[in-house]
Write an enzyme that holds these catalytic residues in place. Structure first.
Site, PDB file in Angstrom:
ATOM      1  N   PHE A 234      -1.138  25.698   2.411  1.00  0.00           N
ATOM      2  CA  PHE A 234      -1.854  25.417   3.668  1.00  0.00           C
ATOM      3  C   PHE A 234      -0.965  25.626   4.892  1.00  0.00           C
ATOM      4  CE2 PHE A 234      -3.462  22.536   0.320  1.00  0.00           C
ATOM      5  CZ  PHE A 234      -4.680  23.157   0.116  1.00  0.00           C
ATOM      6  N   ILE A 461      -0.933  31.327  -3.625  1.00  0.00           N
ATOM      7  CA  ILE A 461      -0.716  29.883  -3.466  1.00  0.00           C
ATOM      8  C   ILE A 461      -1.925  29.109  -3.971  1.00  0.00           C
ATOM      9  CG2 ILE A 461       0.952  30.154  -1.619  1.00  0.00           C
ATOM     10  CD1 ILE A 461      -1.249  29.575   0.399  1.00  0.00           C
ATOM     11  N   GLY A 462      -2.579  29.717  -4.965  1.00  0.00           N
ATOM     12  CA  GLY A 462      -3.771  29.090  -5.513  1.00  0.00           C
ATOM     13  C   GLY A 462      -5.039  29.761  -5.016  1.00  0.00           C
ATOM     14  N   GLY A 504      -3.114  37.819   4.124  1.00  0.00           N
ATOM     15  CA  GLY A 504      -2.501  38.275   2.877  1.00  0.00           C
ATOM     16  C   GLY A 504      -3.232  39.423   2.222  1.00  0.00           C
ATOM     17  N   THR A 586     -13.413  33.626  -6.007  1.00  0.00           N
ATOM     18  CA  THR A 586     -12.230  33.082  -5.326  1.00  0.00           C
ATOM     19  C   THR A 586     -12.502  32.946  -3.820  1.00  0.00           C
ATOM     20  OG1 THR A 586     -11.298  35.304  -5.228  1.00  0.00           O
ATOM     21  CG2 THR A 586     -10.589  33.910  -7.042  1.00  0.00           C
ATOM     22  N   GLN A 590     -12.180  29.532  -1.457  1.00  0.00           N
ATOM     23  CA  GLN A 590     -11.448  29.454  -0.188  1.00  0.00           C
ATOM     24  C   GLN A 590     -12.327  28.866   0.910  1.00  0.00           C
ATOM     25  OE1 GLN A 590      -8.086  30.370   0.836  1.00  0.00           O
ATOM     26  NE2 GLN A 590      -8.132  29.815  -1.301  1.00  0.00           N
ATOM     27  N   GLU A 657      -8.705  30.636   6.208  1.00  0.00           N
ATOM     28  CA  GLU A 657      -8.654  29.593   7.223  1.00  0.00           C
ATOM     29  C   GLU A 657      -9.963  29.356   7.964  1.00  0.00           C
ATOM     30  OE1 GLU A 657      -4.295  29.701   8.966  1.00  0.00           O
ATOM     31  OE2 GLU A 657      -4.809  31.582   7.982  1.00  0.00           O
TER      32      GLU A 657
END
Ligand SMILES: Cc1cc2nc3c(=O)[nH]c(=O)nc-3n(C[C@H](O)[C@H](O)[C@H](O)COP(=O)(O)OP(=O)(O)OC[C@H]3O[C@@H](n4cnc5c(N)ncnc54)[C@H](O)[C@@H]3O)c2cc1C
Ligand code: SF4
Lengths: 691, 334
Positions: A234, A461-462, A504, A586, A590, A657
C-alpha cells in the site's frame, strides 16, 4: 497511438498462478528464506519525542549470552546522503517518539528482545511539537510526485464574492496507517563479495537497491535485493525505511552472518510511513443552476522534521471539474512526529474526500441531483493543463453506476427514508487516479527448452502481477500462458519501476511487449535455443499531448441508527473506467480492496495522537480499527472495459489506487442524506450523529 | 526473554496454594488476555499456574432452578448451551457479542470475568499508568479516552471494565464461587469488581490466590431481556456502551427490572437510580426519560467521551421502549 495487442489471454479471468504456492505456505516471504546461521535484531526505540540521548547503558545486554552486537550512534557505520530518514543511529538526536536509538543482535529473537529491553537509555528531553499550529506553516517547494505546490488561475475571491451559490467548508482527514499483513522485513547479509544480499519486503527491488547503494556507498552491482512475494505494501514498502538500514548496518558489522529483522506491528505505526492528517478548506462558487465558476482547495498538513512529505491533496481539484477561477495551495508544519510517507492514493484519497463532499454540498444547495451537477461541470479539456483527455469516461461511470445502484429512485430530501430505527441514505462520489507509465523499464525475453523466459524486476505485492504479466507476455509473444516462464522480484533481473502510482502493470507490461515484439522481429516465430532480446522502453511521451486519468463513480447506501448513531454500509458499488482490464479476477480484488480501504478511511481508521506523550495512542490492530467482515456487505466493482489506445500496448489504466478515492465522500454524502448531518471530519463515527 | 515457571495444576486447592505462595504467580485459563499481557510486558509473572485443565467446565442445573457454570467453561460452549439459551438468553447474547468466534472458543468463564481493562496506556509499558505502575500518572485523563469511564471513575484511573459477559451476569444476579487459601466463599458478581478509587491496581475484591471455580445463576428472572451493545464497528470491537436489561411488566406496571451498563465504568454499572425510578411505575416515555436522566445525573465526561452520556441515555431509552412495548415519541415533538 500505441500499437495494441490483440487480447487473447488479456481479459481472461485467471486465478493467481502463485495462489497454490501461497495457500500451501510454499511462497517464501522475506523472513522465510532459509539462511545459514542467522542472527536476529531487535531495536531499542526512543520513549521521548524530542531531545537527545544522554547516555546508553547496554552493559546488561552485552553481558547476555547470545548477544553478538549492540549498535548505537557511537558504533554504527556512517551512512551517506542527506535523507535524514536513513541517517539512523548517526547522532544522539531524538526527532520523534519511537525512533530507533539502539539495536541488539543475538543468536535468537528471544535473546535479542530481552537484551534490547535491558538497555537503559537516558535522555535530555526537550518540549515537542506534535500538533499543527498556524504559525508553524510553511510552503513546500513542490508536493509529492513533483507537482507544483500552488496554482492560481482567474480570480477565485471575486468568483466567491459574486457567485449565486457558494460552498466554503473545512474537511479533515485522519492520520492513517497502511498495515500490510506482512510486516516490513529485512534479512541482510554482507557477503564475501563485499556487497549486500537482502531479502526484503519491497515494492521495488531496483529502487531499494539504489537507495541501499547510495546510503552505504556500495556499488549497485554489489547489492542484490530479492522480493518475489510481498504480503501487501500500500505504498509503505515503496521506498526503504529506517528499519531496513538498521538491519543492514548490523549485517555490515557482522560479515557473513545473515541478520533478520521484522518490524513489530506497533513499530509499523511509526517506522514505515503513514498518511498524515490534513485539513482542507474547499471553496466552490457556482451559478444558481450549479455551473461552477470557481474551485479552490487549500491544504494544511502535518509533516515531520526528519523528512518533508507533502501529499498532493489539492491535485484532484485541479483536474476534476471545469471552472474559470481556480486556486489551490499546500502548506505544511514540520512536527516532531514519525516520517509520513506514501499510502494508497496519496493526494487523491484525501483530496477526493474533500472535493467530492463539497460537490455534494453544492448539489444540495442548488437543489440538483449530485450526478447532474457533475455532468454539468464535465470539462472539455483538462482544466489543469489545457490538454485534451486521452480518454475520460466519468459521466459514463456515473450513469452506469446509477443504473446498477438504482440511484434514480432516491428521494433527494434528507431523512426521507427509514427502516425501523435506521435512517437510510444514498450517496455518490466520483473517483479518479492518474494513468501513469514509468520510464526506466527493461525486459528480457529468452527462448530455452521450448519455452519463453520473460524477466523483469517487477514486484507482486499481492496484486496479481505474477499472473497479469504472464498473460501480457503470452499475448505479446502469441503463445499460451503456460509456455511463458516469468521471473520477477529480484534486482538481478532487468530494471523495473516501483509497484506504485498504479503504474506497475502499464510500465512493466509495456517493457515486456516491447521486448517480445523485438524478439519476434529478430527471431521470427521459430527461434533457436537461447535466442534472447533485452529491450529498454523509451520514456512515455503521451503526457505531453494528453491528460491521462482513470475515473470512476462510487455509490453508497448508509444506515445510521437514530438512537445510537451507529453507521453501517449495507451497499457499496463502484463503476470504473480502467481501460482494458488484464485479468478480471485480480482487477476486481484490487478495486473492491480499494473500496474497502476507502470505507475503512471513512468509518474507522484514526491514529490518535497523544499530544502530551507525542505518539499514536492506539498503535495496534485491536485499537486501530479497520472493517471486519461484518462491516462489508454488498460490495460490487464493475468497469467499462474501454481500452485507451494512447497509453500503452495493452490499453490499460492502473487499478491499484482508484478504488480508495471517492469512497469516503460517497459514504459521507449518504450519511448526510440519511440524517441531515454533514460530517466533515473523518472517521465518521457514531458520536458525530449524537447531538 | 522473561523466564517464568509453568505448572499445570492438578486440582483447584493445589492451584490456589501454588499461586498464594508466590506474590508474582498468576493463573492461566484460556490465555487470550494473559498471554497478550505476557507478550506486551504488562504481566511479568515468576510462575504461571495453568488451570485450564481442571475439570471445571460443567454446566449443571441447581435444585432451585438455577444453573452452576464451571469456571473453565468456554465462552462459545456457554453461549450455545441449551439451558442458557432457553432460560438466560441475555447471557448468550452478551457472550456472542464479545470478541470473535476464535477467541470465544478459547476464553473461559473465569478468565472473562477477570480480564483486565483495554485502556491503551495500560497496555503500553513505555508510558505511565497508575494501574500498572502505581503513582506514575494517568495519561488517559487528557489523552485518548474515547473508551473510558463516565461513571464512578477517580482522578487516579478512568479505565473501563471490558467484559460483556460480566455485564449480563450482574443483571442476572449471578454469584461467583471463589476458592481461597481459607476455603470457599461466594461473591455476588455485582460486588466482584471495584471502582478504582485511590488504588486502581486492584480490579476486583479478590485476594491474591483466589480462584474462581464456578459462577451460579439464580432461577430465571422472567420477563423480557435484551443485551444491546453499541460499538465502533459491526463486530469484534469492545463496547462503547452496552446495556444488559431485564424487565418484568405486570398489570401495566414495571414489577421489577435489572439494568446494567457496560463500557461506562471500572465495573459493570448497575443502574440502580434508573431501576428505582421505574420499579412499580407505569412504563411511559416520560418515566423512561426521567429514569435514564436520573442514572446519568452524575456522569462526568472526559475530553474525548462526552458522547457516551447521550449514548448511554439513548441506549437505555430504546431498549426499555422495546421491552415495554411503548412507541418512541420523536424528540422534536417532545
Ligand atoms: C482482540 C480481542 C477482542 C476482544 N473482544 C472482547 C469483547 O468484545 N467483549 C468481551 O467481553 N471480551 C472481549 N475480549 C476479551 C476476552 O473475552 C477475554 O480475553 C477472555 O474472556 C479471557 O478469558 P481467558 O480464559 O482467555 O483468560 P486468561 O487470559 O487465561 O486470564 C485472564 C485473567 O484472569 C485470570 N484468571 C483466569 N481464570 C481464572 C480463575 N478461574 N480464577 C481466578 N483468576 C483467573 C488470569 O490470571 C488472568 O489475569 C477480547 C479479547 C481480544 C484479544
Ligand atoms: S485510565 Fe487507568 S488504566 Fe488507563 S492509563 Fe489511567 S490509570 Fe492506567
Amino acid at each position: 497511438m500505441t500499437e495494441q495487442l490483440t487480447p487473447v489471454e488479456i481479459g481472461r479471468d485467471r486465478a493467481r498462478f502463485d495462489g497454490a504456492l501461497k495457500a500451501e505456505g510454499a511462497a517464501p516471504y522475506a523472513y522465510d528464506y532459509p539462511v545459514e546461521d542467522p542472527l536476529y535484531l531487535w531495536t531499542v526505540d526512543s520513549t521521548i519525542a524530542k531531545g537527545r540521548v544522554a547516555a546508553i547503558d547496554a552493559s546488561a545486554a552485552e553481558a547476555t549470552d547470545g548477544v553478538v552486537l549492540v549498535l548505537t550512534h557511537d558504533n554504527a557505520v556512517r551512512v551517506s546522503g542527506d535523507d535524514l530518514e536513513y541517517a539512523v543511529l548517526q547522532d544522539p538526536a531524538v526527532r520523534f517518539r519511537g525512533q530507533v536509538v539502539a539495536a541488539v543482535v543475538a543468536t535468537t529473537p528471544e535473546v535479542a528482545r530481552a537484551a534490547a529491553e535491558s538497555v537503559v537509555v537516558r535522555y535530555d528531553q526537550e518540549p515537542h511539537s506534535v500538533t499543527v499550529r498556524a504559525e508553524d506553516l510553511y510552503r513546500p517547494e513542490k508536493v509529492n510526485a513533483g507537482f507544483p505546490t500552488d496554482t492560481d488561475t482567474g480570480d477565485l475571491d471575486a468568483a466567491m464574492a459574486s457567485a449565486a451559490v457558494t460552498v466554503d467548508e473545512g474537511y479533515v482527514t485522519a492520520r492513517t496507517h497502511a498495515s500490510p499483513v506482512e510486516p516490513h522485513t529485512t534479512v541482510a547479509t554482507w557477503t564475501d563479495a563485499d556487497g549486500f544480499l537482502v531479502f526484503e519486503s519491497s515494492q521495488s527491488a531496483h529502487g531499494f537497491r539504489r537507495v541501499f547503494s547510495d546510503v552505504f556507498e556500495v556499488p549497485a552491482e554489489r547489492v542484490r535485493v530479492i522480493a518475489p512475494f510481498v504480503g501487501g505494501g500500500f505504498g509503505s514498502k515503496g521506498m526503504p525505511h529506517a528499519g531496513a538500514v538498521v538491519a543492514m548496518m548490523a549485517a555490515r558489522a557482522l560479515p557473513g552472518r545473515p541478520v533478520k529483522y521484522a518490524h513489530t506491528r506497533r513499530q509499523m505505526f511509526r517506522l514505515v510511513g503513514y498518511r498524515p492528517r490534513a485539513e482542507q478548506r474547499v471553496r466552490l462558487a457556482a451559478d444558481a443552476d450549479g455551473t461552477l465558476l470557481g474551485v479552490g482547495v487549500d491544504v494544511v498538513q502535518e509533516s515531520s522534521v526528519v523528512k518533508e512529505y507533502a501529499e498532493q491533496s489539492a491535485m484532484p481539484a485541479r483536474t476534476m471539474y471545469a471552472a474559470p477561477h481556480r486556486r489551490t495551495s499546500h502548506r505544511l508544519a514540520a512536527l516532531d512526529v514519525p516520517v509520513p510517507s506514501w499510502m494508497r492514493a496519496p493526494g487523491e484519497a484525501p483530496g477526493m474526500f474533500a472535493l467530492e463532499s463539497a460537490m455534494d454540498e453544492l448539489a444540495h444547495e442548488c437543489g440538483i441531483d449530485p450526478i447532474e451537477l457533475r455532468v454539468l461541470n464535465e470539462p472539455a479539456v483538462d482544466p489543469d493543463t489545457g490538454l485534451p483527455h486521452s480518454s475520460r469516461y466519468l459521466v459514463r461511470c456515473l450513469r452506469a453506476g446509477a443504473d446498477l445502484f438504482g440511484w434514480y429512485h432516491r428521494d433527494p430530501r434528507v431523512r426521507s427514508r427509514r427502516q425501523g430505527p435506521w435512517l437510510v441514505g444514498h450517496g455518490v462520489a466520483a473517483s479518479t487516479y492518474p494513468a501513469y507509465r514509468q520510464p526506466n523499464n527493461t525486459a528480457l525475453v529468452r527462448f530455452a527448452d521450448g519455452r519463453y523466459q520473460v524477466e523483469i524486476a517487477a514486484a507482486d505485492i499481492g496484486t496479481g502481477a505474477w499472473t497479469a504479466l504472464n498473460q501480457i507476455a503470452a499475448d505479446a509473444l502469441g503463445v499460451p500462458v503456460d509456455e511463458v516462464d516469468l521471473a520477477i522480484g529480484d534486482s538481478a533481473l532487468p530494471v523495473a519501476s516501483v509497484a506504485g502510482g498504479s503504474s506497475g502493470t502499464a510500465s512493466w507490461g509495456t517493457a515486456i511487449v516491447t521486448a517480445a515484439r523485438q524478439f519476434r522481429e529478430k527471431f521470427g516465430s521459430h527461434p533457436a535455443e537461447d535466442d534472447e532480446v533485452r529491450a529498454d522502453v523509451p520514456a512515455p511521451t503521451v503526457a505531453e499531448e494528453f491528460a491521462t486519468h482513470a475515473h470512476g463513480a462510487q455509490f453508497a447506501e448508509v444506515h445510521v441508527h437514530e438512537d445510537t448513531g451507529e453507521i453501517r454500509v449495507p451497499r457499496l458499488y463502484g463503476v470504473f473506467d480502467a481501460g482494458q482490464v488484464i485479468n478480471p479476477r485480480t482487477a476486481r480484488s484490487q478495486l473492491v480492496g480499494g473500496m474497502v480501504m476507502g470505507m475503512s478511511m471513512a468509518l474507522h481508521e484514526d491514529s490518535v495522537m497523544d499530544p502530551a506523550l507525542g505518539h499514536t495512542a492506539n498503535p495496534d490492530l485491536a485499537d486501530y480499527h479497520i472493517p471486519v467482515n461484518a462491516d462489508v456487505c454488498d460490495l460490487r466493482a464493475e468497469w467499462l472495459g474501454i481500452p485507451d489506445h494512447r497509453l500503452n500496448p495493452m490499453g490499460s489504466k492502473g487499478i491499484g489506487e482508484i478504488g480508495i478515492t471517492g469512497t469516503a465522500a460517497a459514504i459521507a454524502n449518504a450519511a448526510f442524506h440519511a440524517t441531515g448531518v454533514r460530517v466533515r471530519e473523518l472517521p465518521i463515527t457514531l458520536d458525530k450523529f449524537l447531538g | 526473554m522473561r523466564p517464568f515457571a509453568y505448572q499445570r495444576a492438578a486440582d483447584a486447592p493445589s492451584a490456589v496454594a501454588a499461586v498464594a505462595a508466590d506474590p508474582r504467580a498468576v493463573f492461566l485459563a484460556g490465555g487470550t488476555n494473559l498471554v497478550d499481557h505476557l507478550k506486551l510486558g504488562v504481566a511479568a509473572p515468576s510462575l504461571v499456574v495453568d488451570v485450564s485443565g481442571l475439570a471445571v467446565d460443567e454446566v449443571e442445573e441447581l435444585p432451585d432452578g438455577g444453573l452452576r457454570i464451571g469456571a473453565g467453561t468456554r465462552n462459545s460452549d456457554l453461549a450455545a448451551h441449551p439451558l442458557v439459551r432457553e432460560r438466560y438468553p441475555l447471557l448468550s447474547e452478551a457472550l456472542l457479542s464479545g470478541a470473535s468466534g476464535q477467541l470465544r472458543n478459547v476464553a473461559t468463564t473465569g478468565g472473562n470475568l477477570l480480564q483486565r481493562t483495554r485502556c491503551g496506556y495500560f497496555r503500553d509499558t513505555t508510558v505511565p499508568c497508575n494501574k500498572r505502575e502505581p503513582g506514575s500518572g494517568c495519561p488517559a485523563l487528557t489523552g485518548h479516552n474515547r473508551y473510558h469511564a463516565i461513571l464512578g471513575a477517580s482522578r487516579e484511573c478512568v479505565a473501563t471494565h471490558p467484559s460483556d459477559m460480566a455485564t449480563a451476569l450482574v443483571a442476572l444476579d449471578a454469584t461467583a464461587v471463589v476458592l481461597g487459601v481459607d476455603g470457599s466463599r461466594r461473591v455476588p458478581v455485582g460486588e466482584l469488581h471495584r471502582l478504582p478509587g485511590d488504588d486502581p491496581t486492584r480490579d476486583t475484591v479478590l485476594a491474591h490466590g483466589d480462584l474462581i471455580t464456578a459462577v451460579e445463576l439464580p432461577a430465571p428472572f422472567g420477563g423480557r431481556s435484551r443485551y444491546r451493545k453499541v460499538r465502533d464497528r459491526a463486530s469484534f470491537a469492545f463496547a462503547l456502551v452496552s446495556l444488559a436489561a431485564a424487565v418484568r411488566v405486570r398489570d401495566g406496571v414495571i414489577d421489577d427490572l435489572r439494568l446494567v451498563l457496560g463500557g461506562v465504568a471500572h465495573t459493570p454499572w448497575r443502574a440502580r437510580h434508573a431501576e428505582d425510578a421505574l420499579r412499580g411505575a407505569a412504563p411511559t416515555e416520560g418515566a423512561l426519560r426521567a429514569a435514564a436522566d436520573a442514572e446519568l445525573l452524575d456522569a462526568k465526561a472526559l475530553t474525548g467521551n462526552a458522547f457516551k452520556v447521550p449514548l448511554a441515555r439513548n441506549a437505555l431509552l430504546s431498549v426499555l421502549r422495546d421491552l415495554t412495548d411503548i412507541a418512541p415519541e420523536l424528540e422534536e415533538d417532545a
